[in-house]
Design a protein around this motif. Sequence first.
Motif, mmCIF file in Angstrom:
data_model
loop_
_atom_site.group_PDB
_atom_site.id
_atom_site.type_symbol
_atom_site.label_atom_id
_atom_site.label_comp_id
_atom_site.label_asym_id
_atom_site.label_seq_id
_atom_site.Cartn_x
_atom_site.Cartn_y
_atom_site.Cartn_z
ATOM 1 N N ARG A 46 -23.291 -10.162 -12.522
ATOM 2 C CA ARG A 46 -24.084 -10.954 -13.477
ATOM 3 C C ARG A 46 -25.463 -10.345 -13.729
ATOM 4 N N ALA A 47 -25.497 -9.025 -13.737
ATOM 5 C CA ALA A 47 -26.737 -8.310 -14.005
ATOM 6 C C ALA A 47 -26.832 -7.911 -15.472
ATOM 7 N N ILE A 48 -25.736 -8.038 -16.187
ATOM 8 C CA ILE A 48 -25.732 -7.800 -17.629
ATOM 9 C C ILE A 48 -25.012 -8.975 -18.260
ATOM 10 N N THR A 49 -25.620 -9.528 -19.284
ATOM 11 C CA THR A 49 -25.060 -10.731 -19.907
ATOM 12 C C THR A 49 -25.167 -10.631 -21.423
ATOM 13 N N LEU A 50 -24.416 -11.471 -22.075
ATOM 14 C CA LEU A 50 -24.462 -11.602 -23.523
ATOM 15 C C LEU A 50 -25.046 -12.970 -23.823
ATOM 16 N N ASP A 54 -25.831 -13.177 -29.220
ATOM 17 C CA ASP A 54 -25.171 -11.866 -29.153
ATOM 18 C C ASP A 54 -26.128 -10.713 -28.863
ATOM 19 N N GLN A 55 -27.078 -10.943 -27.993
ATOM 20 C CA GLN A 55 -27.941 -9.878 -27.496
ATOM 21 C C GLN A 55 -27.512 -9.558 -26.072
ATOM 22 N N VAL A 56 -27.451 -8.260 -25.763
ATOM 23 C CA VAL A 56 -27.081 -7.822 -24.419
ATOM 24 C C VAL A 56 -28.361 -7.763 -23.596
ATOM 25 N N ARG A 57 -28.341 -8.441 -22.456
ATOM 26 C CA ARG A 57 -29.490 -8.447 -21.550
ATOM 27 C C ARG A 57 -29.092 -7.787 -20.244
ATOM 28 N N LEU A 58 -29.919 -6.846 -19.794
ATOM 29 C CA LEU A 58 -29.676 -6.133 -18.555
ATOM 30 C C LEU A 58 -30.792 -6.455 -17.575
ATOM 31 N N LEU A 113 -18.557 -10.491 -22.625
ATOM 32 C CA LEU A 113 -19.387 -9.329 -22.928
ATOM 33 C C LEU A 113 -18.525 -8.094 -23.186
ATOM 34 N N GLY A 114 -17.548 -7.854 -22.338
ATOM 35 C CA GLY A 114 -16.669 -6.700 -22.514
ATOM 36 C C GLY A 114 -15.930 -6.736 -23.838
#
Length: 124
Positions: A46-50, A54-58, A113-114
């Motif tokens: 859960r270190a990268i999320t949508l 629809d923005q990708v957060r890292l 996300l994938g």
Amino acid sequence: MSSDAPTVANVLVADRVIREAWLKRPYAQVDAVAARQLLGLLIRWRAITLTDTDQVRLNLTRARSRLTEELERVRELERRCLREGSEAALNYLRESGWQIIGKNCHRESTSRLGRYLAWSSVRR
């Protein structure tokens, strides 16, 4: 945040080197395999999320300790491959959800996300 960058880079580079060195067809799939592997790890942690927009957060801070653990796992895998051959690397991929058919590796992400990233890549 900058202190997290070397950890992330180490995992990505070590992961890529293992795949280049031991998979039968490295030149065609190394980047995609390494990127999907790292993406899968980041999603699982859960270190990268949508976001809802629809923005990708890292969040590298969230993944830092897990990435350090994974780097140790990859280093041990490299040592095993030196001693025992490529089967250890292939098992690592299978345990991570990869299908290995002949010389090809395949993995589809079932996460939101994938699926979004896969859709975005064919849409361009």
